[in-house]
Design an enzyme around this catalytic site. Structure first.
Site, PDB file in Angstrom:
ATOM      1  N   GLU A 307       0.655  -1.338  -0.111  1.00 16.03           N
ATOM      2  CA  GLU A 307       0.048   0.019  -0.096  1.00 16.03           C
ATOM      3  C   GLU A 307       0.910   1.101  -0.186  1.00 16.03           C
ATOM      4  O   GLU A 307       0.552   2.090   0.745  1.00 16.03           O
ATOM      5  CB  GLU A 307      -0.773   0.005   1.272  1.00 16.03           C
ATOM      6  CG  GLU A 307      -1.895  -1.384   1.121  1.00 16.03           C
ATOM      7  CD  GLU A 307      -2.888  -1.124   2.394  1.00 16.03           C
ATOM      8  OE1 GLU A 307      -2.680  -0.831   3.308  1.00 16.03           O
ATOM      9  OE2 GLU A 307      -3.862  -1.744   2.016  1.00 16.03           O
ATOM     10  N   ASP A 381      -7.929  -9.518   3.967  1.00 22.33           N
ATOM     11  CA  ASP A 381      -7.754  -8.320   5.058  1.00 22.33           C
ATOM     12  C   ASP A 381      -8.742  -8.770   6.363  1.00 22.33           C
ATOM     13  O   ASP A 381      -9.016  -9.862   6.289  1.00 22.33           O
ATOM     14  CB  ASP A 381      -8.552  -7.037   4.810  1.00 22.33           C
ATOM     15  CG  ASP A 381      -7.550  -5.695   4.935  1.00 22.33           C
ATOM     16  OD1 ASP A 381      -7.020  -5.883   6.183  1.00 22.33           O
ATOM     17  OD2 ASP A 381      -7.257  -5.023   4.093  1.00 22.33           O
ATOM     18  N   GLU A 409     -12.590  -2.039  12.190  1.00 23.40           N
ATOM     19  CA  GLU A 409     -12.835  -1.344  10.757  1.00 23.40           C
ATOM     20  C   GLU A 409     -13.586  -1.716  10.054  1.00 23.40           C
ATOM     21  O   GLU A 409     -14.502  -1.015   9.311  1.00 23.40           O
ATOM     22  CB  GLU A 409     -11.229  -1.537  10.339  1.00 23.40           C
ATOM     23  CG  GLU A 409     -11.273  -1.021   8.784  1.00 23.40           C
ATOM     24  CD  GLU A 409      -9.839  -0.993   8.068  1.00 23.40           C
ATOM     25  OE1 GLU A 409      -9.105  -1.615   8.916  1.00 23.40           O
ATOM     26  OE2 GLU A 409      -9.646  -0.407   7.119  1.00 23.40           O
TER      27      GLU A 409
HETATM   28  C1  BDP Z   1      -5.969  -2.286   5.990  1.00 24.75           C
HETATM   29  C2  BDP Z   1      -6.364  -0.734   6.537  1.00 24.75           C
HETATM   30  C3  BDP Z   1      -5.093   0.065   6.351  1.00 24.75           C
HETATM   31  C4  BDP Z   1      -3.912  -0.266   6.892  1.00 24.75           C
HETATM   32  C5  BDP Z   1      -3.813  -1.604   6.219  1.00 24.75           C
HETATM   33  C6  BDP Z   1      -2.643  -2.483   6.923  1.00 24.75           C
HETATM   34  O1  BDP Z   1      -7.574  -0.220   5.859  1.00 24.75           O
HETATM   35  O2  BDP Z   1      -5.641   1.225   7.048  1.00 24.75           O
HETATM   36  O3  BDP Z   1      -2.717   0.338   6.522  1.00 24.75           O
HETATM   37  O4  BDP Z   1      -4.943  -2.534   6.484  1.00 24.75           O
HETATM   38  O5  BDP Z   1      -2.869  -3.695   7.602  1.00 24.75           O
HETATM   39  O6  BDP Z   1      -7.125  -3.040   6.450  1.00 24.75           O
HETATM   40  O7  BDP Z   1      -1.560  -2.163   6.641  1.00 24.75           O
END
Ligand code: BDP
Length: 716
Positions: A307, A381, A409
């Site tokens: 990401e 996730d 979340e």
């Molecule tokens: C996702 C979240 C994000 C996190 C990412 C992570 O939306 O904010 O940075 O995981 O775990 O689910 O790095």
């Protein structure tokens, strides 16, 4: 006299009505409200003798006096040496001669450096309660356990308890930014007030440490995985040091997230290539500096090449190259590196589900001894329901650490009552079959299958500066559950819920039974009205609040909900079998058997693994379309039932928390209807079938649901 009585009456009723703000969490220590039991405890606990002189022992003493004074409403004297009947005697064999004489060595061999023993023992002919361990930290854990017995109205005589953690690292991961916003936080701002540290030590830091120690959490990663290198600068390290000093007596180590590009950003280097010598030197120097301030610093947690985060792949190096470079830097100080497996590459993948496995399995055996790979519970996730991550069992040479998300979340954020222990347990008890039947995920992470001694579990924290720490009063239970399960994953969700309810509310049988029932069903209900039968990742963009299965315009395919549900005129669901992405092949054959065949696939994961025709018959006799309708409607109805159940508990709950939960359940009910209507109206555009007439029809249009915007939703 009359006036005085009236005043007294008013005062006491005020006391009764005086609501609780939740700050005390499960460490409320309210007077035992069962008169008989109170009397009995007062007879059984008459004096305290605690040996040892460390800050940890001071913390244990303070907790015992605070707890006992609150629970028993009498001051129990600290004595030294005289062991009258009912003395609580605490100490290690080395700090306490009386304990040394008890011959508990063979038991203490089992408890390791953090476990403890609580036993009734005769000393000088008198029954005493002995709390012992090999270390002072063990004593502190024993004290919290002993207090829990009283808080939950358990017998304290005779006692014969031996307890030790099944996992070595039991961590919270704070996704807290230095500006005090919390990524995916729904309980206010970060509790770390970086600006006033190190000079000002908020009492909250101490209470945070107490709460963690009470459930066995022994480490905290203070900063967001989307890391900011500033935390590694000297002024910030001074602040971290101050926190480490507060936490140390409570057996808690601090860890930091390391931004991979820090050598460039802070060190002025041209590269962060892990094989570059200058880069390696920079990290070694930095690490030395950290350990000179914080000698027991735990180590680094790293999110790399995921990401948008920098990482070793930016230099054509592997995750192992990156992790090992940091591991070499912390090794001389016994530090560890926790490298996250949550990666998905920038180029468009076939199936995001497969990426972590594809990236990491080839690296098995290449990591240094002090590296752990931290794996999210599932491959996509933290979805409301997700099959276990195929990496569990697939990297026998690497210690894998579990990463759960405690902050909700994807599970209702700040407004929904969702108890997460059943989700955690479902994953831990899943059978990977990596070493034949019974190779559960729990046994992978506890190191027993492959002889790893470095073991652990982490939870992404749900803590903020809200007065009650977690926002939703019931969200506290998820922090509690993470801690308890990381200590002993064999505890049942029910047992944990029951402990938490008794400590956080009252011990009344009817209250506990009914509130526990609400908790125990809550996660299933949430799955039912949001992501039934294997749907996933259909939430709103960015903030992830509410439903948005229609979103299809985001830059990367795997960011779009349509990528995950794949609804079309034929059916719905992601074909991950051999005729599709074949992600299912990442599981061991015995494990994937339960999902492979569309006709026998475990229905709760059906759309996770199959693209299923709209008229496919489910076990219930309903078609998939009818089944979706059934789940969305039933789920939303069950929230209504939760509300009714909560109303019935009103007499047992203080006004403030009763009202908070009630209001939030009302919001949850509205949100459930929103999910139900939004999702069904949208999927209906593909199924072309009516919502069965027996159901109350949506009163708003799909366009309405699509038009909703939440520009300032929290946590984003
Ligand atoms: C996702 C979240 C994000 C996190 C990412 C992570 O939306 O904010 O940075 O995981 O775990 O689910 O790095």
């Amino acid at each position: 006299m009359k006036k005085l009585l009236l005043l007294l009456f008013l005062f006491s009723s005020f006391e009764y009505l005086n609501a609780e703000n939740g700050y005390d969490l499960w460490l409320r220590y309210k007077t035992i409200d069962n008169k008989q039991l109170l009397h009995l405890y007062r007879q059984q606990i008459t004096g305290l003798t605690i040996h040892g002189s460390s800050p940890t022992i001071t913390a244990a003493k303070e907790e015992l006096s605070l707890g006992l004074q609150g629970l028993l409403q009498i001051k129990i004297p600290f004595t030294s040496g005289t062991h009258q009947k009912g003395t609580v005697l605490a100490g290690t064999p080395s700090s306490s001669p009386s304990i040394r004489q008890l011959g508990l060595t063979s038991y203490l061999r089992q408890t390791g450096s953090e476990g403890f023993i609580i036993m009734t023992k005769k000393i000088n002919g008198n029954n005493c309660i002995v709390i012992t361990a090999n270390t002072d930290t063990g004593i502190l854990y024993g004290v919290f356990h002993f207090l829990r017995l009283l808080q939950t109205h358990q017998p304290v005589s005779p006692l014969n308890i031996i307890s030790f953690p099944r996992l070595k690292l039991r961590l919270l991961n704070h996704w807290d930014n230095l500006n005090r916003t919390v990524e995916r936080g729904y309980a206010g701002f970060s509790i770390w007030n970086w600006h006033t540290l190190p000079g000002y030590i908020d009492k909250r830091y101490i209470d945070y440490a107490r709460a963690n120690a009470s459930v066995g959490i022994n480490g905290t990663v203070l900063t967001n995985v989307n890391a900011n290198a500033t935390i590694l600068t000297e002024p910030y390290l001074q602040k971290v040091k101050a926190l480490a000093e507060v936490f140390r007596p409570y057996g808690i180590k601090v860890y930091l997230t390391a931004r991979f590009s820090a050598p460039i950003e802070l060190g002025g280097l041209k590269t962060a290539d892990p094989l570059n010598e200058e880069v390696q030197q920079w990290w070694k120097q930095k690490t030395k500096e950290i350990y000179s301030l914080i000698p027991d610093f735990g180590g680094f947690l790293v999110k790399a090449n995921s990401e948008g985060q920098p990482g070793p792949q930016d230099y054509k190096r592997t995750h192992a190259d990156g992790a090992n470079m940091l591991a070499d830097a912390v090794a001389p100080f016994n530090g560890i590196v926790i490298w996250r497996a949550f990666v998905y590459a920038a180029e468009n993948p076939v199936d995001r589900h497969k990426q972590a496995y594809d990236d990491f399995v080839p690296l098995d055996g290449q990591f240094r001894k002090n590296v752990m790979v931290q794996v999210k519970n599932g491959a996509i996730d933290f979805m409301p329901r997700e099959p276990f991550h195929p990496l569990f069992g697939a990297m026998p040479k690497t210690p894998l650490m579990m990463e759960f998300q405690v902050t909700q979340e994807y599970l209702g954020q700040g407004t929904n009552l969702v108890y997460l222990a059943p989700l955690f347990k479902e994953v831990l008890e899943s059978d990977t079959y990596c070493k034949g039947k019974g190779s559960t995920v729990a046994k992978v992470i506890d190191g027993s299958l492959d002889n790893h001694s470095l073991t652990g579990m982490a939870g992404v924290a749900n803590i903020g500066n809200d007065i009650n720490w977690c926002g939703h009063p019931f969200a506290q239970a998820n922090w509690y559950a993470l801690g308890r399960l990381s200590w002993d994953y064999t505890l049942s969700s029910e047992q944990i819920a029951e402990e938490w309810l008794r400590m956080s509310y009252i011990n009344n049988y009817s209250f506990v039974a009914n509130a526990k029932e609400i908790m125990m069903h809550s996660r299933d209900i949430y799955v039912q009205f949001t992501n039934p039968i294997g749907l996933h990742h259909i939430m709103g963009t960015g903030h992830h609040y509410g439903p948005a299965p229609w979103v299809s315009n985001l830059n990367r395919p795997e960011w779009n909900p349509v990528y995950y549900h794949k609804a079309d005129s034929i059916g719905i669901g992601f074909n991950r079998t051999s005729t599709g992405s074949n992600a299912i092949a990442q599981y061991f054959p015995e494990a994937r058997k339960q999902w492979e065949d569309i006709n026998s696939c475990e229905e709760k994961n059906l759309l996770w693994f199959h693209h299923v025709p709209w008229n496919h018959k489910m076990k219930s006799g309903r078609t998939v379309w009818e089944e979706l309708c059934h789940h969305y409607y039933t789920g939303a109805d069950r929230v209504k039932q939760m509300k009714q159940k909560w109303v019935a508990l009103k007499p047992f709950v203080d006004k403030e928390r009763y009202e908070q939960v009630m209001q939030l359940l009302n919001v949850q009910h509205e949100e459930a209807i929103w999910w139900r209507n939004g999702c069904l109206l949208y999927f209906q555009t593909f199924s072309k079938q009516p919502i069965p007439a027996a159901y109350e029809q949506p009163d708003k249009t799909l366009e309405y649901y699509k038009s909703l915007r939440f520009p300032f939703a929290p946590g984003n």
